[in-house]
Design a protein around this motif. Structure first.
Motif, PDB file in Angstrom:
ATOM      1  N   THR A 210      -1.459 -18.361   5.649  1.00  8.19           N
ATOM      2  CA  THR A 210      -2.685 -18.673   6.393  1.00  8.19           C
ATOM      3  C   THR A 210      -2.471 -18.665   7.906  1.00  8.19           C
ATOM      4  OG1 THR A 210      -2.192 -20.981   5.999  1.00  8.19           O
ATOM      5  CG2 THR A 210      -3.852 -19.970   4.591  1.00  8.19           C
ATOM      6  N   SER A 211      -1.204 -18.583   8.342  1.00  9.30           N
ATOM      7  CA  SER A 211      -1.001 -18.499   9.785  1.00  9.30           C
ATOM      8  C   SER A 211      -0.804 -17.058  10.233  1.00  9.30           C
ATOM      9  CB  SER A 211       0.195 -19.365  10.189  1.00  9.30           C
ATOM     10  OG  SER A 211       1.340 -18.882   9.522  1.00  9.30           O
ATOM     11  N   GLY A 212      -0.811 -16.112   9.329  1.00 10.05           N
ATOM     12  CA  GLY A 212      -0.686 -14.718   9.741  1.00 10.05           C
ATOM     13  C   GLY A 212       0.414 -14.003   8.981  1.00 10.05           C
ATOM     14  N   ILE A 213       0.950 -12.942   9.616  1.00  8.09           N
ATOM     15  CA  ILE A 213       1.975 -12.141   8.955  1.00  8.09           C
ATOM     16  C   ILE A 213       3.302 -12.869   8.972  1.00  8.09           C
ATOM     17  CG2 ILE A 213       3.324 -10.004   9.123  1.00  8.09           C
ATOM     18  CD1 ILE A 213       0.872  -8.604  10.060  1.00  8.09           C
ATOM     19  N   VAL A 214       3.918 -12.948   7.811  1.00  5.77           N
ATOM     20  CA  VAL A 214       5.238 -13.574   7.720  1.00  5.77           C
ATOM     21  C   VAL A 214       6.316 -12.500   7.935  1.00  5.77           C
ATOM     22  CG1 VAL A 214       6.801 -14.863   6.209  1.00  5.77           C
ATOM     23  CG2 VAL A 214       4.344 -15.318   6.160  1.00  5.77           C
ATOM     24  N   CYS A 215       6.203 -11.407   7.239  1.00  9.49           N
ATOM     25  CA  CYS A 215       7.134 -10.304   7.449  1.00  9.49           C
ATOM     26  C   CYS A 215       6.535  -9.035   6.845  1.00  9.49           C
ATOM     27  CB  CYS A 215       8.492 -10.602   6.796  1.00  9.49           C
ATOM     28  SG  CYS A 215       8.354 -11.087   5.078  1.00  9.49           S
ATOM     29  N   SER A 216       7.019  -7.868   7.288  1.00  9.37           N
ATOM     30  CA  SER A 216       6.517  -6.620   6.728  1.00  9.37           C
ATOM     31  C   SER A 216       7.613  -5.562   6.742  1.00  9.37           C
ATOM     32  CB  SER A 216       5.310  -6.140   7.537  1.00  9.37           C
ATOM     33  OG  SER A 216       5.720  -5.758   8.832  1.00  9.37           O
ATOM     34  N   VAL A 217       7.461  -4.575   5.872  1.00  6.59           N
ATOM     35  CA  VAL A 217       8.416  -3.459   5.836  1.00  6.59           C
ATOM     36  C   VAL A 217       7.655  -2.157   5.632  1.00  6.59           C
ATOM     37  CG1 VAL A 217      10.284  -4.833   4.828  1.00  6.59           C
ATOM     38  CG2 VAL A 217       8.762  -3.500   3.333  1.00  6.59           C
ATOM     39  N   LYS A 218       8.348  -1.076   5.977  1.00  8.36           N
ATOM     40  CA  LYS A 218       7.840   0.268   5.756  1.00  8.36           C
ATOM     41  C   LYS A 218       8.971   1.048   5.130  1.00  8.36           C
ATOM     42  CE  LYS A 218       4.561   1.741   9.288  1.00  8.36           C
ATOM     43  NZ  LYS A 218       3.517   2.169   8.388  1.00  8.36           N
ATOM     44  N   VAL A 219       8.738   1.697   4.017  1.00 10.23           N
ATOM     45  CA  VAL A 219       9.757   2.585   3.445  1.00 10.23           C
ATOM     46  C   VAL A 219       9.097   3.944   3.198  1.00 10.23           C
ATOM     47  CG1 VAL A 219      10.930   0.633   2.305  1.00 10.23           C
ATOM     48  CG2 VAL A 219       9.314   2.042   1.007  1.00 10.23           C
ATOM     49  N   PRO A 220       9.890   5.030   3.203  1.00  8.64           N
ATOM     50  CA  PRO A 220       9.275   6.334   2.934  1.00  8.64           C
ATOM     51  C   PRO A 220       8.738   6.386   1.501  1.00  8.64           C
ATOM     52  CG  PRO A 220      11.550   6.561   3.693  1.00  8.64           C
ATOM     53  CD  PRO A 220      11.332   5.114   3.414  1.00  8.64           C
ATOM     54  N   THR A 221       7.630   7.089   1.312  1.00 10.65           N
ATOM     55  CA  THR A 221       7.091   7.246  -0.042  1.00 10.65           C
ATOM     56  C   THR A 221       7.763   8.443  -0.714  1.00 10.65           C
ATOM     57  OG1 THR A 221       4.952   6.356   0.613  1.00 10.65           O
ATOM     58  CG2 THR A 221       4.992   7.682  -1.394  1.00 10.65           C
ATOM     59  N   ASP A 222       8.316   8.176  -1.887  1.00  6.09           N
ATOM     60  CA  ASP A 222       8.901   9.264  -2.682  1.00  6.09           C
ATOM     61  C   ASP A 222       7.885   9.622  -3.766  1.00  6.09           C
ATOM     62  OD1 ASP A 222      10.203  10.923  -4.394  1.00  6.09           O
ATOM     63  OD2 ASP A 222      11.933   9.611  -4.737  1.00  6.09           O
TER      64      ASP A 222
ATOM     65  N   ASP B 284       0.845  -1.197   0.000  1.00  8.13           N
ATOM     66  CA  ASP B 284       0.000   0.000   0.000  1.00  8.13           C
ATOM     67  C   ASP B 284       0.875   1.239   0.000  1.00  8.13           C
ATOM     68  OD1 ASP B 284      -2.603   1.469   0.421  1.00  8.13           O
ATOM     69  OD2 ASP B 284      -1.517   2.103   2.211  1.00  8.13           O
ATOM     70  N   VAL B 285       0.681   2.070  -1.008  1.00  5.15           N
ATOM     71  CA  VAL B 285       1.414   3.338  -1.067  1.00  5.15           C
ATOM     72  C   VAL B 285       0.612   4.376  -0.290  1.00  5.15           C
ATOM     73  CG1 VAL B 285       2.317   5.152  -2.565  1.00  5.15           C
ATOM     74  CG2 VAL B 285       2.333   2.772  -3.335  1.00  5.15           C
ATOM     75  N   GLY B 286       1.171   4.855   0.812  1.00  6.51           N
ATOM     76  CA  GLY B 286       0.481   5.856   1.609  1.00  6.51           C
ATOM     77  C   GLY B 286       1.106   7.219   1.407  1.00  6.51           C
ATOM     78  N   GLY B 287       0.538   8.213   2.062  1.00  5.03           N
ATOM     79  CA  GLY B 287       1.045   9.570   1.929  1.00  5.03           C
ATOM     80  C   GLY B 287       2.466   9.710   2.440  1.00  5.03           C
ATOM     81  N   THR B 288       2.789   9.032   3.541  1.00  5.03           N
ATOM     82  CA  THR B 288       4.115   9.130   4.141  1.00  5.03           C
ATOM     83  C   THR B 288       4.949   7.882   3.885  1.00  5.03           C
ATOM     84  OG1 THR B 288       2.800  10.058   5.946  1.00  5.03           O
ATOM     85  CG2 THR B 288       5.180  10.064   6.221  1.00  5.03           C
ATOM     86  N   HIS B 289       4.335   6.726   4.143  1.00  2.00           N
ATOM     87  CA  HIS B 289       5.072   5.465   3.990  1.00  2.00           C
ATOM     88  C   HIS B 289       4.448   4.567   2.935  1.00  2.00           C
ATOM     89  CE1 HIS B 289       6.318   6.538   8.182  1.00  2.00           C
ATOM     90  NE2 HIS B 289       7.476   6.217   7.623  1.00  2.00           N
ATOM     91  N   THR B 290       5.305   3.760   2.349  1.00  2.00           N
ATOM     92  CA  THR B 290       4.818   2.655   1.534  1.00  2.00           C
ATOM     93  C   THR B 290       5.057   1.387   2.341  1.00  2.00           C
ATOM     94  OG1 THR B 290       5.227   3.795  -0.535  1.00  2.00           O
ATOM     95  CG2 THR B 290       5.174   1.390  -0.608  1.00  2.00           C
TER      96      THR B 290
END
Lengths: 554, 436
Positions: free
Chosen positions: A19-31, A6-12
Motif C-alpha cells: 500500500t505504500s507503493g512499489i517494493v521491488c521489480s524485475v525485468k527478464v527477457p521473454t523467451d 506481465d509477459v510482454g513481447g520483449t520483456h517479462t
C-alpha cells in the motif's frame, strides 16, 4: 503484498507492491519458445528481492494468445446442435466439426430431440481420431442446457475435457459460443500444464499465494476457476497496459487512453473513471468471441510505421518494416520524422536525418515539410480513430423510448497517452485534441503494476420464464424451478448472489446491472407468464487501498 | 459468411411502450425477434450493421400529415422514434453507407392517412411516408415504388399517395371483404392526376407461398420494370404468416425471404405481424438474410408442415384470374372521364378509427393537373375535433396549383366555417396550423 507479472513481447516484467507503493521489480527477457521459464525466472528474481511473502500473484501471460495464433493447440471435437436459422456449417471451426440434429427455440422449448445416432457417430469419429478435448454447443443453450448436457454425457468416457457452451455465459450468440468453446478446448491442456508448473514452482519457493490471471476486460480471475475457462486469459496484455495507466494517473470522469506502440496505437475509453466494457466480446484472429473485453480499437500507426512521400502528401503506415532508421532500420518511419523535427532524441539523429532527406528528395519536397506532415498525419489518424470510437460508444443502439430520450453519452475530458512515441507526439496531440492531453512519465513496469492492482471482474446472466417455470444462470450451470410469483426483484437478487459467489475473494461494492427487464407474455389476451432477463457485471477497477501510493509515484 | 449487400438494420422494439398491456402492439412484440437475431450472431456478419434510430422532427411529420389539432396531440415519442428509424434507414441508403436497409421498428404506420385524428389500425403516423418525404425534401423529387406486403390493405399509404404520379403504390393483402380495413379492391386505382399509380392485389384467404411468389413474379416485378423507380420500399408486414392470430393466410418465413430476394427492395420497413413467437423471429431473420444476400436455406419455423401449408388449387385458380385483371389495371387502365386541367374534382370519404373510435367525414378535392400532383384541399369533420380545412401544395407544384392553394388559404382566413386551418406548402417549405 501483491505480485504482478506481465509477459510482454520483449520483456517479462514482475513487480511487488504494497500500500505504500512499489517494493521491488524485475525485468527478464521473454523467451517465446519457453514462456514458463520466463515467468518462473521473473517470479524467482522478484520474490528473492521481496522482504516478506506475497499474499497474491496476478499473471498476465501471452500463453493462450500465442498458442492460438501459432496454431499450437490440440485438435478439438466440436459438436453442435442447431435449430433453424443460419446453416450451422457456416460456423464450422477446426477439423472435427459435427452437426447433430436437435433444436431448442428462443424460449428454450425443445423443438427437435437430439439425434442419438448422429451423436454416437460423432463421438466415434472423434474417438477414432484420438481426439480427447471437446466443445459441445447448442443453439439457444442459455435458454435450455439439456442438449449440451446430453452431448457432454455421451462423451464422458472418452473426453479429458468438455467445454459446454452454456458455461461461457447467458449471452445469446451461437457463432461466438461455438468459437469461444472451441478456443477454450483447444488451449485447455497447454494452459493447465502451465498452471500446474507455476503452482509447483511457487510451492518449491515455499509460498502459496492466491493465484489469479488477468483477463482482457482488465479484471482478474482466480487461477483455479480459469483452469476450466482458459480462454479467459487471451489478449490480457492491452488490458494490463490500460490498468497500468489508470493506476499511475488519476484517471477520473470520462477519458480516452492511448497506448502508442511501435506498430500500432491502442485506444480505450474510460467512463466515470472506469474502463468501459464492450457489450459483445473480444475479436480474436478474425473471429468474434464471448470473452469479455474493454471497448477498444486499434489502428496501424506507431513509431515504426513506414513513411512514404509523394507530391500528393506523406503517408504513415500501415505497415512496419523493422525499427526506425535511428535504431538501425532501413526505411524512414514516424520516429525518424519526430527525430528530424526535434521532438525526440532516439538513437542516431544523423540516421533519421539522412532517411528523411532521401524521402523528401524522392518527392521533390522540403525535408522539414515532409517531416512535419508525417507527424501531423499520424496524429490526425489517431484523432479520427478516437472520434470514431467515441461516436460508436455514443451511438450504441438502445431499445426503449426512455433511453432514446435520455441517452447516456460519454464526453472525454482528458486524453492519456503512453508508449514509446507518446512523448514525442505530445505537442501534436495537444494541438489536435486541445489542452487536456496528459503524457505521464514512462514507467518501466507499468503493465505489471496494472496486473498487480487489478481486482476480480465477472459478468453473469439470468433468464427466467415463469410460464415454463424455470430460471437459469448458464454460467453457473444452474437451472431451477420457479413459480409464477417469481419477479424481477427476485431475479436481480439471484443474479447478484450468483455474481458474488464467483468473486468470493473480495466482496465488490459496485455490481452494475447491465440489463434488468421483465416482460409480460400475453397469449390469447391473457397473461401467460413473465420472461425475465437480468445481466449484471463487475467492471474493472483498482483495489482502493493501493491507489494513493501509485498516484504519488507518478 | 460475408454479406453480399451491405445491410443496415435499425432495431427499435420500444420495450417500454404499448397501446395497452394486452394489445398486439405491446412491449413484448419484437423481443423474440431480437433474441433470434442475437443468437444467430447476425450483427457479427461482416457487411451487416445495426444502427440506432433517429427521432423524427415535428416538421418531418407536418410535411406529410395534417395532424388535427396538431402533431403533438396525435403522436407519442414512440411514433417519432419509429418514423425516425425509417428515416435512419433512408439516410443510410442516400448517404451510401449501406446498399440496403431494414427498419425493424414499432409502432407501425401504414393505416395512417393524410389527415390524422388519432390511432387507426395500430397506426398514428405513416412511417414510410414520413421517410419518403424526408428523402424528397433532401434529395429531390424521386420516383419511388412502395410494395406493401402486409396482410392488411395499406389504406393509409394509399390515401397519402392517391394523387402522386411519382409514387407507385402496390398493396398485396388479404381480400378486403374478409379482413380489416375492408378496402384495397381492384378498382381502387388512384386519383385523376396519378391514375393507375395505385395498384391493389387482393388475395383470397389461405394464399400460400405459391400464390405470393406468383404475384411477385407475374404482377409486381413487371410493373416495377415498367415504372422504373429510383427506390423500392417494402412495407414489410409479417401477418401473412400462417401462424398469425388475426389473419387467414399461409405464408412462411422462407416465403418471405424469397419474396424479398425477388423484390430486392432498397429499404424495408416493418409494418404489422402479431405471431410474435412463432413467426416474427423466423420471418425477420429470413428478411435480414435475404436482404443481405445470404443463404437462408436452413431457415424454417419449428412447426413448419409443408403438407398443411400447401395452397389449395381453388385459391391458385382465383389468383391466376385476378393476375390478369391487375395487369390490365396497370398497363391498360380504363381511364374514367376526368375533367379538364384546372378544375377541381371531389370525393367524399368516411374514415373510421378503430383503435380510438373516431369517425371522420371528409370531402377531398384535387385540382386536375397534367403538370404536378395537383393542389389538394380536404375538409374534415370528425367526431372529436372542430371542422378543419387542409390545403396541400404538393412538392413540384406547378405555378397554377401553387397559386390556387395560396389563394384558397387566404380566402379561408377571411371567412369560412372551419375552425382549424392547415397548410402544407412543399415548394416553400411552409407548414402552417391555425385556429380560426
Amino acid at each position: 503484498m501483491r505480485l504482478g507479472l506481465d509477459v510482454g513481447g520483449t520483456h517479462t516484467d514482475a513487480v511487488i507492491i504494497d500500500t505504500s507503493g512499489i517494493v521491488c521489480s524485475v525485468k527478464v527477457p521473454t523467451d517465446h519458445g519457453n514462456l514458463l521459464s520466463s515467468v518462473m525466472s521473473a517470479l524467482n528474481s522478484v520474490l528473492d528481492a521481496a522482504p516478506t511473502p506475497v499474499s497474491a500473484v496476478h499473471l498476465s501471460t501471452t500463453l493462450t494468445t500465442n498458442a492460438l495464433l501459432e496454431g499450437k493447440t490440440e485438435p478439438v471435437g466440436v459438436l453442435v446442435s442447431s435449430g433453424p436459422g443460419i446453416h450451422p456449417l457456416h460456423h464450422r471451426i477446426g477439423d472435427a466439426f459435427f452437426v447433430v440434429d436437435g433444436a431448442m427455440d428462443h424460449r428454450g422449448a425443445e423443438v427437435l430431440p437430439l439425434d442419438a445416432a448422429q451423436l454416437g457417430h460423432a463421438a466415434n469419429a472423434c474417438k477414432e481420431r484420438g481426439i480427447r478435448s471437446f466443445a459441445v454447443v447448442g443453439k439457444f443453450s442459455p435458454r435450455n442446457t439439456m442438449h449440451e448436457k446430453l452431448m457432454a454425457a455421451a462423451l464422458a468416457g472418452q473426453a479429458d475435457f468438455v467445454t459446454s457452451g452454456h458455461m461461457l455465459g447467458g449471452r445469446l450468440n451461437f457463432p461466438r459460443r461455438i468459437t469461444t468453446a472451441y478456443f477454450n478446448a483447444a488451449v485447455w491442456r497447454t494452459y493447465n500444464s502451465f498452471a500446474d508448473a507455476v503452482e509447483e514452482g511457487l510451492r518449491k519457493l515455499g509460498i502459496q499465494p492466491d493465484l489469479a490471471i488477468l483477463k482482457a476486460d482488465g479484471g482478474t480471475m482466480p487461477l483455479a476457476a480459469s483452469r476450466s475457462l482458459p480462454v479467459q486469459s487471451i489478449l490480457s496484455g492491452p488490458a494490463a497496459s490500460i490498468m497500468g495507466i489508470t493506476a499511475l494517473c488519476d484517471v477520473q470522469g470520462d477519458a480516452v487512453l492511448l497506448d502508442i506502440g511501435g506498430t500500432s496505437t491502442d485506444i480505450a475509453v474510460v467512463a466515470g473513471g472506469t474502463p468501459l466494457l464492450a457489450p459483445g466480446g473480444i475479436g480474436f484472429n478474425g473471429r468474434q468471441t464471448l470473452v469479455r473485453a474493454m471497448v477498444s480499437s486499434s489502428l496501424a500507426v506507431g513509431g515504426d510505421s513506414v513513411l512514404r512521400a509523394s507530391a500528393g502528401g506523406v503517408s504513415v503506415g500501415p505497415d512496419r518494416c523493422g525499427p526506425c532508421m535511428a535504431l538501425g532500420g532501413s526505411v524512414p518511419t514516424l520516429m525518424d520524422a519526430c527525430n528530424y523535427c526535434g521532438l525526440s532524441h532516439v538513437g542516431s539523429l544523423e540516421a533519421s536525418r539522412s532517411g528523411m532527406e532521401a524521402l523528401a528528395r524522392l518527392s521533390h519536397r522540403d525535408v522539414a515539410d515532409v517531416a512535419r506532415e508525417a507527424v501531423s498525419r499520424a496524429v490526425a489518424a489517431i484523432k479520427s480513430a478516437v472520434d470514431a470510437l467515441v461516436v460508436a460508444v455514443n451511438e450504441k443502439p438502445v431499445y426503449t423510448v426512455r433511453e432514446m430520450l435520455h441517452p447516456e453519452r460519454i464526453a472525454p475530458k482528458k486524453i492519456y497517452a503512453v508508449g514509446g512515441p507518446a512523448h514525442a507526439l505530445s505537442d501534436a496531440l495537444s494541438s489536435a485534441f486541445g489542452p487536456n492531453v496528459v503524457v505521464p512519465r514512462q514507467h518501466a513496469v507499468a503493465n505489471a503494476i496494472g496486473a498487480a492492482i487489478a481486482r476480480p471482474t465477472c459478468g453473469l446472466e439470468l433468464y427466467a420464464d415463469t410460464e415454463r417455470g424455470v430460471k437459469l444462470i448458464p454460467h453457473l450451470s444452474l437451472s431451477a424451478k420457479v413459480d409464477r410469483s417469481y419477479a424481477l426483484e427476485h431475479a436481480k437478487e439471484d443474479a447478484r448472489r450468483g455474481l458474488l459467489s464467483l468473486v468470493a475473494a473480495e466482496s465488490p461494492t459496485d455490481i452494475e446491472l447491465v440489463e434488468a427487464s421483465s416482460f409480460n407474455m400475453i397469449q390469447g389476451g391473457r397473461l401467460a407468464g413473465k420472461t425475465i432477463r437480468v445481466q449484471c457485471q463487475i467492471r474493472p477497477g483498482i483495489e482502493e487501498s493501493y491507489l494513493p501510493a501509485f498516484r504519488r509515484e507518478s | 459468411m460475408r454479406a453480399g449487400n451491405r445491410l443496415g438494420v435499425i432495431v427499435f422494439p420500444a420495450f417500454d411502450w404499448a397501446i395497452s398491456p394486452t394489445h398486439p402492439e405491446r412491449q413484448e412484440r419484437l423481443l423474440y425477434t431480437q433474441d433470434q437475431l442475437r443468437e444467430e450472431g447476425i450483427f457479427d456478419i461482416p457487411g451487416i450493421t445495426e444502427y440506432k434510430p433517429e427521432i423524427a422532427s415535428v416538421e418531418d411529420v407536418a410535411r406529410v400529415h395534417f395532424c388535427i389539432p396538431d402533431v403533438a396531440s396525435v403522436t407519442t415519442e414512440s411514433h417519432l422514434i419509429s418514423a425516425g428509424g425509417a428515416v435512419r434507414a433512408a439516410r443510410l441508403i442516400m448517404e451510401g453507407q449501406a446498399d440496403k436497409a431494414f427498419a425493424l421498428v414499432r409502432p407501425p404506420g401504414h393505416h395512417a392517412m393524410k389527415v390524422v385524428h388519432g390511432n387507426r389500425g395500430f397506426c398514428n403516423v405513416n412511417i414510410e411516408a414520413v421517410m419518403i418525404e424526408w428523402i424528397r425534401e433532401h434529395y429531390g423529387q424521386k420516383r419511388i415504388a412502395i410494395v406493401d406486403t402486409d396482410c392488411h390493405h395499406g389504406d393509409g399509404t394509399q390515401d397519402i399517395y392517391w394523387h402522386d404520379p411519382n409514387t407507385l403504390f402496390i398493396s398485396l393483402h388479404q381480400d378486403g371483404r374478409t379482413l380489416y380495413p375492408g378496402s384495397g379492391h381492384l378498382e381502387e386505382l388512384g386519383g385523376p392526376n396519378a391514375f393507375a399509380k395505385t395498384i391493389n392485389i387482393p388475395l383470397p384467404p389461405m394464399t400460400g407461398d405459391e400464390g405470393f411468389l406468383h404475384v411477385i413474379d407475374n404482377i409486381v416485378i413487371p410493373i416495377l420494370n415498367d415504372f422504373r423507380p429510383d427506390l423500392v420500399i417494402n412495407s414489410a408486414g409479417q401477418d401473412n404468416h400462417y401462424s398469425d392470430p388475426i389473419t387467414n393466410m399461409l405464408f412462411t418465413a422462407r416465403g418471405y425471404a424469397l419474396l424479398n430476394e425477388k423484390l430486392s427492395p432498397d429499404i424495408a420497413v416493418l409494418e404489422g405481424g402479431y405471431s410474435i413467437q412463432g413467426a416474427l423471429p423466423y420471418v425477420n431473420c429470413g428478411i435480414v438474410l435475404a436482404m443481405a444476400g445470404l443463404d437462408y436455406s436452413f431457415l424454417r419455423e419449428p412447426d413448419h408442415d409443408a403438407q398443411r401449408l400447401r395452397q389449395d388449387p381453388r385459391v391458385t385458380r382465383q389468383i391466376r384470374l385476378m393476375t390478369d385483371a391487375v395487369l390490365e389495371n396497370y398497363f391498360r387502365p380504363k381511364r374514367k372521364d376526368f375533367p379538364d386541367p384546372g378544375t377541381f374534382i371531389s370525393r367524399r370519404k368516411r374514415i373510421f378509427y378503430d383503435t380510438d373510435m373516431i369517425a371522420d367525414e371528409q370531402v377531398e378535392s384535387v385540382m386536375r393537373c397534367s403538370e404536378c400532383a395537383g393542389v389538394l384541399i380536404i375538409e374534415s369533420d370528425s367526431s372529436i375535433n372542430p371542422p378543419a380545412l387542409c390545403i396541400e401544395i404538393p412538392l413540384g407544384a406547378c405555378a397554377r396549383c401553387r397559386e390556387a392553394g395560396l389563394q384558397r388559404h387566404e380566402q379561408q382566413l377571411a371567412r369560412g366555417r372551419h375552425r382549424i386551418l392547415q397548410l402544407i406548402n412543399r415548394p416553400d417549405k411552409i407548414y402552417e396550423n391555425r385556429s380560426v
